[in-house]
Structures are given as structure tokens and as C-alpha cells.
Scaffold this motif. Sequence first.
Motif, PDB file in Angstrom:
ATOM      1  N   CYS A 243     -14.580   5.437  -8.144  1.00  0.00           N
ATOM      2  CA  CYS A 243     -13.468   6.062  -7.622  1.00  0.00           C
ATOM      3  C   CYS A 243     -13.342   6.128  -6.319  1.00  0.00           C
ATOM      4  CB  CYS A 243     -13.819   7.645  -8.184  1.00  0.00           C
ATOM      5  SG  CYS A 243     -13.722   7.963  -9.986  1.00  0.00           S
ATOM      6  N   LEU A 244     -14.446   6.106  -5.574  1.00  0.00           N
ATOM      7  CA  LEU A 244     -14.097   5.826  -4.091  1.00  0.00           C
ATOM      8  C   LEU A 244     -13.650   4.676  -3.630  1.00  0.00           C
ATOM      9  CD1 LEU A 244     -17.415   7.362  -2.815  1.00  0.00           C
ATOM     10  CD2 LEU A 244     -15.243   8.804  -2.368  1.00  0.00           C
ATOM     11  N   ASP A 245     -14.078   3.671  -4.347  1.00  0.00           N
ATOM     12  CA  ASP A 245     -13.358   2.247  -4.119  1.00  0.00           C
ATOM     13  C   ASP A 245     -12.046   2.266  -4.530  1.00  0.00           C
ATOM     14  OD1 ASP A 245     -15.815   1.325  -3.197  1.00  0.00           O
ATOM     15  OD2 ASP A 245     -16.572   0.190  -5.123  1.00  0.00           O
ATOM     16  N   PHE A 246     -11.840   2.934  -5.312  1.00  0.00           N
ATOM     17  CA  PHE A 246     -10.210   2.874  -5.854  1.00  0.00           C
ATOM     18  C   PHE A 246      -9.329   3.798  -4.854  1.00  0.00           C
ATOM     19  CE2 PHE A 246      -6.558   4.853  -8.334  1.00  0.00           C
ATOM     20  CZ  PHE A 246      -5.926   3.882  -8.549  1.00  0.00           C
ATOM     21  N   ALA A 247      -9.858   4.879  -4.597  1.00  0.00           N
ATOM     22  CA  ALA A 247      -8.935   5.400  -3.403  1.00  0.00           C
ATOM     23  C   ALA A 247      -8.953   4.673  -2.030  1.00  0.00           C
ATOM     24  CB  ALA A 247      -9.774   6.922  -3.433  1.00  0.00           C
ATOM     25  N   ALA A 248      -9.957   4.298  -1.709  1.00  0.00           N
ATOM     26  CA  ALA A 248      -9.873   3.478  -0.502  1.00  0.00           C
ATOM     27  C   ALA A 248      -9.227   2.260  -0.562  1.00  0.00           C
ATOM     28  CB  ALA A 248     -11.395   3.119  -0.246  1.00  0.00           C
ATOM     29  N   GLY A 249      -9.007   1.809  -1.783  1.00  0.00           N
ATOM     30  CA  GLY A 249      -8.062   0.587  -1.966  1.00  0.00           C
ATOM     31  C   GLY A 249      -6.684   0.999  -2.263  1.00  0.00           C
ATOM     32  N   ASP A 250      -6.301   2.181  -2.134  1.00  0.00           N
ATOM     33  CA  ASP A 250      -4.879   2.412  -2.426  1.00  0.00           C
ATOM     34  C   ASP A 250      -3.967   1.943  -1.437  1.00  0.00           C
ATOM     35  OD1 ASP A 250      -5.220   3.757  -4.546  1.00  0.00           O
ATOM     36  OD2 ASP A 250      -5.039   5.845  -3.975  1.00  0.00           O
ATOM     37  N   GLY A 251      -4.400   1.776  -0.047  1.00  0.00           N
ATOM     38  CA  GLY A 251      -3.453   1.187   1.170  1.00  0.00           C
ATOM     39  C   GLY A 251      -2.327   2.181   1.563  1.00  0.00           C
ATOM     40  N   PRO A 252      -1.676   1.753   2.343  1.00  0.00           N
ATOM     41  CA  PRO A 252      -0.506   2.494   2.884  1.00  0.00           C
ATOM     42  C   PRO A 252       0.578   2.707   1.968  1.00  0.00           C
ATOM     43  CG  PRO A 252      -0.431   0.046   3.850  1.00  0.00           C
ATOM     44  CD  PRO A 252      -1.756   0.306   3.070  1.00  0.00           C
ATOM     45  N   GLN A 253       0.760   3.909   1.800  1.00  0.00           N
ATOM     46  CA  GLN A 253       1.720   4.292   0.780  1.00  0.00           C
ATOM     47  C   GLN A 253       3.317   4.592   1.414  1.00  0.00           C
ATOM     48  OE1 GLN A 253       0.538   4.692  -2.424  1.00  0.00           O
ATOM     49  NE2 GLN A 253      -0.810   3.548  -1.389  1.00  0.00           N
ATOM     50  N   GLY A 254       3.574   4.412   2.862  1.00  0.00           N
ATOM     51  CA  GLY A 254       4.589   4.757   3.376  1.00  0.00           C
ATOM     52  C   GLY A 254       5.656   3.473   3.194  1.00  0.00           C
ATOM     53  N   PRO A 255       6.923   3.526   3.610  1.00  0.00           N
ATOM     54  CA  PRO A 255       7.860   2.587   3.601  1.00  0.00           C
ATOM     55  C   PRO A 255       7.413   1.095   4.504  1.00  0.00           C
ATOM     56  CG  PRO A 255       8.626   4.250   5.212  1.00  0.00           C
ATOM     57  CD  PRO A 255       7.431   4.846   4.705  1.00  0.00           C
ATOM     58  N   GLU A 256       7.887   0.227   3.949  1.00  0.00           N
ATOM     59  CA  GLU A 256       7.412  -1.103   4.620  1.00  0.00           C
ATOM     60  C   GLU A 256       8.496  -1.673   5.343  1.00  0.00           C
ATOM     61  OE1 GLU A 256       6.554  -4.023   1.415  1.00  0.00           O
ATOM     62  OE2 GLU A 256       5.255  -2.420   0.310  1.00  0.00           O
ATOM     63  N   GLY A 257       8.255  -2.652   6.325  1.00  0.00           N
ATOM     64  CA  GLY A 257       9.061  -3.094   7.178  1.00  0.00           C
ATOM     65  C   GLY A 257       9.615  -2.433   8.281  1.00  0.00           C
ATOM     66  N   ILE A 258      10.934  -2.480   8.381  1.00  0.00           N
ATOM     67  CA  ILE A 258      11.342  -1.542   9.481  1.00  0.00           C
ATOM     68  C   ILE A 258      12.297  -0.499   8.787  1.00  0.00           C
ATOM     69  CG2 ILE A 258      13.017  -1.572  11.450  1.00  0.00           C
ATOM     70  CD1 ILE A 258      12.303  -4.333  12.079  1.00  0.00           C
ATOM     71  N   PRO A 259      12.052   0.347   8.481  1.00  0.00           N
ATOM     72  CA  PRO A 259      12.908   1.413   7.755  1.00  0.00           C
ATOM     73  C   PRO A 259      13.820   1.970   8.676  1.00  0.00           C
ATOM     74  CG  PRO A 259      10.892   2.497   8.640  1.00  0.00           C
ATOM     75  CD  PRO A 259      10.748   1.109   8.698  1.00  0.00           C
ATOM     76  N   GLU A 260      15.075   2.691   7.976  1.00  0.00           N
ATOM     77  CA  GLU A 260      16.215   2.995   8.844  1.00  0.00           C
ATOM     78  C   GLU A 260      15.787   4.169   9.794  1.00  0.00           C
ATOM     79  OE1 GLU A 260      20.000   3.006   9.991  1.00  0.00           O
ATOM     80  OE2 GLU A 260      19.028   1.584   8.501  1.00  0.00           O
ATOM     81  N   THR A 261      15.123   5.024   9.146  1.00  0.00           N
ATOM     82  CA  THR A 261      14.401   6.258  10.103  1.00  0.00           C
ATOM     83  C   THR A 261      13.177   6.483   9.521  1.00  0.00           C
ATOM     84  OG1 THR A 261      14.741   8.196  11.243  1.00  0.00           O
ATOM     85  CG2 THR A 261      15.649   8.013   9.040  1.00  0.00           C
ATOM     86  N   LEU A 262      12.465   7.520   9.911  1.00  0.00           N
ATOM     87  CA  LEU A 262      11.335   8.306   9.280  1.00  0.00           C
ATOM     88  C   LEU A 262      11.723   9.474   8.941  1.00  0.00           C
ATOM     89  CD1 LEU A 262       8.410   7.186  11.744  1.00  0.00           C
ATOM     90  CD2 LEU A 262       9.153   5.840   9.616  1.00  0.00           C
ATOM     91  N   SER A 263      11.636   9.600   7.531  1.00  0.00           N
ATOM     92  CA  SER A 263      12.220  11.005   6.988  1.00  0.00           C
ATOM     93  C   SER A 263      11.070  11.516   6.378  1.00  0.00           C
ATOM     94  CB  SER A 263      13.118  10.738   5.668  1.00  0.00           C
ATOM     95  OG  SER A 263      14.388  10.107   6.074  1.00  0.00           O
ATOM     96  N   CYS A 264      10.904  12.899   6.258  1.00  0.00           N
ATOM     97  CA  CYS A 264       9.879  13.874   5.840  1.00  0.00           C
ATOM     98  C   CYS A 264      10.409  14.717   5.254  1.00  0.00           C
ATOM     99  CB  CYS A 264       9.088  14.431   6.878  1.00  0.00           C
ATOM    100  SG  CYS A 264       7.634  15.165   6.419  1.00  0.00           S
ATOM    101  N   GLY A 265       9.768  15.067   3.712  1.00  0.00           N
ATOM    102  CA  GLY A 265      10.127  15.941   2.855  1.00  0.00           C
ATOM    103  C   GLY A 265       9.909  17.427   3.170  1.00  0.00           C
ATOM    104  N   ASP A 266       8.754  17.726   4.026  1.00  0.00           N
ATOM    105  CA  ASP A 266       8.192  18.698   4.472  1.00  0.00           C
ATOM    106  C   ASP A 266       9.264  19.510   5.345  1.00  0.00           C
ATOM    107  OD1 ASP A 266       7.076  21.210   5.404  1.00  0.00           O
ATOM    108  OD2 ASP A 266       5.278  19.931   5.842  1.00  0.00           O
ATOM    109  N   GLY A 267       9.924  20.693   4.920  1.00  0.00           N
ATOM    110  CA  GLY A 267      10.903  21.319   5.747  1.00  0.00           C
ATOM    111  C   GLY A 267      10.294  21.935   7.038  1.00  0.00           C
ATOM    112  N   GLU A 268       8.828  22.036   7.002  1.00  0.00           N
ATOM    113  CA  GLU A 268       8.290  22.826   8.299  1.00  0.00           C
ATOM    114  C   GLU A 268       7.978  21.490   9.432  1.00  0.00           C
ATOM    115  OE1 GLU A 268       7.850  26.232   8.699  1.00  0.00           O
ATOM    116  OE2 GLU A 268       9.315  26.033   7.396  1.00  0.00           O
TER     117      GLU A 268
END
Length: 200
Positions: A27-52
Motif C-alpha cells: 500500500c505504501l509503495d502504491f501511494a508513494a508511486g502515485d506521483g504528481p496529480q496536478g495539471p501538466e506542462g504550462i497550464p493557463e493558470t492555477l485554479s483551486c476549488g477550495d473557496g477559502e
Amino acid sequence: MERTRRDLLARTGATLTAAGSIGVAGCLDFAAGDGPQGPEGIPETLSCGDGEFVRLAPPFDGDVEGTLVETGETTFELSAEGNSETYGQALRLVLRNTGDEPATALGRHAYSIQRETASGWLDVRGSTTGETVELPRSEETLDSTGAYSWSIDLEETSIASAVPGLDLSVCPPLGPGTYRFVYWGIVDAPPLGARFELIG
């Protein structure tokens, strides 16, 4: 007979313990292997769904210099261990006064971690309280050969918790792309920046 049964139970317990350890490790290996989950390359901007979430604004104007700047009296150099870093690994940097005179700096937390977007460079961090916050600043003298050093794991929790006393978060998650570490705390000098590519 009693000894044989006890031995059998001990062996069974050891086998179950070993299997449980392997399961957890998997399980730990799987979690550690998830890697970066955000947008790739050069995104238009950085958007966050958290209203706060309120993104940190850059506390400097103008362009970011390279890794070497001169003040009126001395010179500072920002060096990084590499220019390509893997998600989860440590980003290691050192800022040194390489000249002969002291200079005033604003402390070790006077830095930004920014991502390149089509809208410009944006800090990956922000406040989670719904209000704008400022990074701590404390004037101190960096003598000749004085230095700051950083080792920041390139994952969301470590980046957010690197500044004590502030409720920060990284949003959206880090993704493969171009980033830079900017130290803007040398008084009367432009900020220094070191770029790096984040890979999975």
C-alpha cells in the motif's frame, strides 16, 4: 504435543505478521508511486476549488534575476542541487553571501515557490483561512560567507508546512512542469531565482 501446538501457533503468527507487513508495504509503495496529480506542462493558470483558498501574492515587483545578484556592497549567489527534480524528492538550495561585506536579509522564509503558467509565474501556496496572509520577515545580517540553506520535499504537505505559524496549502496539486524557487529577501537587491523541472 503441547510444544508442537505452540510451535505451530508461533509459526502461523509469524507468517500472518509477515504477510501483513508485505500488504502494508505494498500500500505504501502504491501511494508513494502515485506521483504528481496536478495539471501538466504550462497550464493557463492555477485554479483551486477550495473557496477559502487565497493564493500568496508575489511580494516583489519587477523581474527575477538569475542565480547571482550584486548589492551596493556585496554579491549573493543562489545554488540548487539540480534542475530536474522528482516528485517527493528534496529540493536543496543554498543562498550565500559570496562578497566581502555584510548585507541585510529578511530571514529564511522570504521565498516563493512558483509555477510557470500562461498567466505568468504564480505561487503554488495559499492561505486556507479565506484571508490574505504575508510570509514572515525578520531583518538580520548575513555576513560575508553567511548563508541560508533549504531542503524541501517536493510534495504538497511538506511545501505547505515549511513556514511555521501559517495555515498554508498547495492548490491545485503539483503537476509535471516548470517551477522556480525565488528568494526575495535581500534588502536593496532584486530577487534571485532558480528554475527546475518537476517530473513524475
